[in-house]
Design a protein around this motif. Structure first.
Motif, short mmCIF file in Angstrom:
data_model
loop_
_atom_site.label_atom_id
_atom_site.label_comp_id
_atom_site.label_asym_id
_atom_site.label_seq_id
_atom_site.Cartn_x
_atom_site.Cartn_y
_atom_site.Cartn_z
N PRO A 148 -14.55 10.85 13.31
CA PRO A 148 -13.81 9.68 13.43
C PRO A 148 -12.36 10.00 13.90
CG PRO A 148 -14.75 9.41 11.09
CD PRO A 148 -14.82 10.83 11.81
N TYR A 149 -11.91 8.86 14.52
CA TYR A 149 -10.47 8.94 14.90
C TYR A 149 -9.53 8.13 14.01
CZ TYR A 149 -6.52 8.55 18.19
OH TYR A 149 -5.21 8.53 18.83
N ILE A 150 -8.70 8.82 13.62
CA ILE A 150 -7.79 7.96 12.52
C ILE A 150 -6.38 8.29 12.74
CG2 ILE A 150 -7.17 7.92 9.88
CD1 ILE A 150 -10.15 8.18 9.28
N PHE A 151 -5.59 7.26 12.49
CA PHE A 151 -4.02 7.58 12.68
C PHE A 151 -3.18 6.54 11.62
CE2 PHE A 151 -5.70 4.13 15.47
CZ PHE A 151 -4.92 2.97 15.23
N LEU A 152 -2.23 6.81 11.33
CA LEU A 152 -1.31 6.23 10.28
C LEU A 152 -0.64 4.92 10.89
CD1 LEU A 152 0.28 9.03 8.26
CD2 LEU A 152 -1.47 7.72 7.48
N GLY A 153 -0.60 3.69 10.20
CA GLY A 153 0.27 2.88 10.44
C GLY A 153 1.31 2.64 9.28
N SER A 154 2.45 1.65 9.74
CA SER A 154 3.61 1.58 9.08
C SER A 154 3.46 0.28 7.87
CB SER A 154 4.67 1.11 9.88
OG SER A 154 5.87 0.88 9.16
N PRO A 155 3.65 0.45 6.74
CA PRO A 155 3.72 -0.73 5.86
C PRO A 155 4.65 -1.83 6.21
CG PRO A 155 3.60 1.48 4.50
CD PRO A 155 4.02 1.80 6.14
N ARG A 156 5.60 -1.62 6.94
CA ARG A 156 6.64 -2.36 7.55
C ARG A 156 6.00 -3.33 8.31
NH1 ARG A 156 11.98 -0.45 6.19
NH2 ARG A 156 11.72 0.55 4.32
N ALA A 157 4.82 -3.14 8.91
CA ALA A 157 4.27 -4.17 9.95
C ALA A 157 3.42 -5.22 9.13
CB ALA A 157 3.44 -3.36 10.77
N ASP A 187 -3.97 3.15 -1.47
CA ASP A 187 -3.94 3.35 0.08
C ASP A 187 -4.70 2.46 0.68
OD1 ASP A 187 -2.37 5.48 -0.17
OD2 ASP A 187 -3.90 7.04 0.08
N LEU A 188 -4.53 1.92 1.88
CA LEU A 188 -5.19 1.06 2.59
C LEU A 188 -5.95 1.73 3.65
CD1 LEU A 188 -5.68 -2.23 2.53
CD2 LEU A 188 -3.82 -2.34 4.21
N LEU A 189 -7.32 1.57 3.92
CA LEU A 189 -7.98 2.09 5.11
C LEU A 189 -8.63 1.09 5.98
CD1 LEU A 189 -9.43 4.56 6.81
CD2 LEU A 189 -11.06 4.53 4.80
N LEU A 190 -8.33 0.87 7.21
CA LEU A 190 -8.73 -0.04 8.07
C LEU A 190 -10.06 0.59 8.89
CD1 LEU A 190 -5.92 -1.22 7.51
CD2 LEU A 190 -5.98 -1.99 9.77
N THR A 191 -10.99 -0.07 8.94
CA THR A 191 -12.32 0.59 9.46
C THR A 191 -12.72 0.40 10.89
OG1 THR A 191 -13.78 -1.25 8.75
CG2 THR A 191 -13.16 0.38 7.00
N GLY A 192 -11.70 -0.07 11.79
CA GLY A 192 -11.87 -0.35 13.29
C GLY A 192 -12.21 -1.88 13.45
N SER A 193 -12.04 -2.11 14.89
CA SER A 193 -12.38 -3.35 15.41
C SER A 193 -13.45 -3.53 16.32
CB SER A 193 -11.04 -4.01 15.78
OG SER A 193 -11.02 -5.49 15.85
N PRO A 194 -14.18 -4.64 16.18
CA PRO A 194 -15.24 -4.91 16.98
C PRO A 194 -14.89 -5.38 18.53
CG PRO A 194 -15.32 -6.76 15.47
CD PRO A 194 -14.27 -5.66 14.94
N PRO A 212 0.75 -1.19 -0.02
CA PRO A 212 -0.06 0.04 -0.01
C PRO A 212 0.80 1.44 -0.01
CG PRO A 212 0.13 -0.85 2.13
CD PRO A 212 0.91 -1.70 1.37
N GLY A 213 0.24 2.24 -0.28
CA GLY A 213 0.69 3.64 -0.16
C GLY A 213 0.58 4.24 1.20
N GLN A 214 -0.23 4.80 1.66
CA GLN A 214 -0.56 5.08 2.84
C GLN A 214 -1.37 3.97 3.72
OE1 GLN A 214 -1.50 9.50 3.94
NE2 GLN A 214 -2.62 9.11 2.06
N ILE A 215 -1.22 3.70 4.83
CA ILE A 215 -2.09 2.89 5.89
C ILE A 215 -2.68 3.73 6.79
CG2 ILE A 215 -2.54 0.86 7.40
CD1 ILE A 215 0.05 -0.41 6.11
N LEU A 216 -4.05 3.90 6.65
CA LEU A 216 -4.80 4.53 7.49
C LEU A 216 -5.74 3.89 8.44
CD1 LEU A 216 -5.43 6.52 4.44
CD2 LEU A 216 -5.51 8.10 6.18
#
Length: 321
Positions: free
Chosen positions: A132-141, A279-286, A82-86
């Motif tokens: 929403p509350y959004i932060f960036l993650g690292s593609p290396r993860a 870009d990858l956008l994660l939508t939260g966890s239940p 991905p480019g960004q991971i949000l």
């Protein structure tokens, strides 16, 4: 290598694979994979020209031309670079209500009934007027859907957080919520692992959380197995998210429980950053992470995770040593 189960929705999906040599982009049709490396350099390059490629992929999936492999003979890698991971935090109602209610009981002395009613009222207000509350993650993860999860040397409370992730297919800034779904190319599965006892900085209490340290260890973002085109997924606001830890169901919830739906997440993220294809956008966890159960990951544990129509992950946990 286990074959993904259940199968992906629709006639085909996309992924990145290795058969012992170089990794290659592949078109997945059931139990077979067509090597696309002679046509496109990567899945990322394909997504960057999504409107052109999507009809062509339909054609390729319907033929026997080209080089096809048995999926069971291949290593399934992270489907896209991905480019960004949000990443979206605190975005499932029941999960957040549980957290807020527990704090109101333990810290403020409320009864369970009072605490839950107050928490639910807070979430109603947040859904109506909050953001929403959004932060960036690292593609290396990132790691593959069947790779080992390697626990880092520091921290003890290593936790799971299964999430629906989407891949952006068009560039956009200040995207209107009413138009946001047209920017989604595909969906996949991500497990956003967190080391809970490294989340807060005791030496910098005024700053608070340390998302980088807690969430971005190598292998802490298993993703895949596939990218399933959005047209095949149906209503992304009504998918089942299920995670099993050593065979025990820990998370089992519908994406209906999101506080901010996908259009609102995309619209909000795009007010700050230009979204680009890939870009990858994660939508939260239940609800149902390890902190809820009082159980955290240990070497030898096995996590099985699936989301309706997107396939299945299985990751074995091991020590860094």
């Amino acid at each position: 290598m286990p074959e993904p189960s259940p199968a992906h929705a629709g006639p085909f999906a996309l992924g990145t694979f290795s058969g012992g040599a170089a990794a290659f982009p592949g078109l997945v049709a059931g139990a077979r994979v067509r090597d696309l490396s002679g046509l496109v350099a990567s899945v990322r390059a394909l997504v960057e020209d999504w409107d052109t490629w999507l009809p062509r992929l339909h054609e390729l999936a319907a033929t026997t031309d080209g080089s096809w492999h048995n999926l069971a003979d291949l290593r399934v890698l992270t489907p896209i670079e991905p480019g960004q991971i949000l990443q979206s935090g605190a975005n499932y109602r029941k999960h957040v209500v549980d957290l807020v209610a527990a704090e109101k009981e333990s810290v403020h002395g409320a009864t369970p009934e009072e605490a839950r009613a107050d928490a639910e009222q807070m979430m109603d207000e947040r859904s109506r007027n909050g953001v929403p509350y959004i932060f960036l993650g690292s593609p290396r993860a990132l790691c593959g859907p069947y790779d080992d999860i390697v626990l880092p040397a520091l921290g003890e409370q290593h936790d799971w957080e299964l999430e629906l992730a989407l891949v952006i297919g068009r560039s956009g800034k200040d995207i209107a919520a009413e138009e946001a779904m047209s920017y989604v190319a595909a969906y996949t599965i991500s497990n956003d692992l967190t080391t809970r006892d490294r989340l807060y900085r005791p030496d910098l209490k005024a700053i608070g959380t340390d998302w980088f340290t807690a969430k971005n260890a190598d292998t802490f973002l298993p993703t895949g197995p596939f990218l399933v085109p959005a047209d095949f997924v149906g209503d992304p606001g009504d998918l089942r998210i299920t995670l099993r830890h050593n065979g025990v169901v820990r998370q089992d919830e519908s994406t209906k429980d999101m506080i901010f739906d996908i259009p609102r997440l995309i619209a909000y993220a795009s007010t700050t950053t230009t979204l680009r294809p890939g870009d990858l956008l994660l939508t939260g966890s239940p609800a149902g992470n390890g902190a809820h159960w009082g159980v955290f990951l240990r070497p030898g544990d096995v996590i099985d995770a699936e989301i309706t129509g997107l396939g299945h992950q299985r990751n074995t946990v091991r020590s860094h040593a």
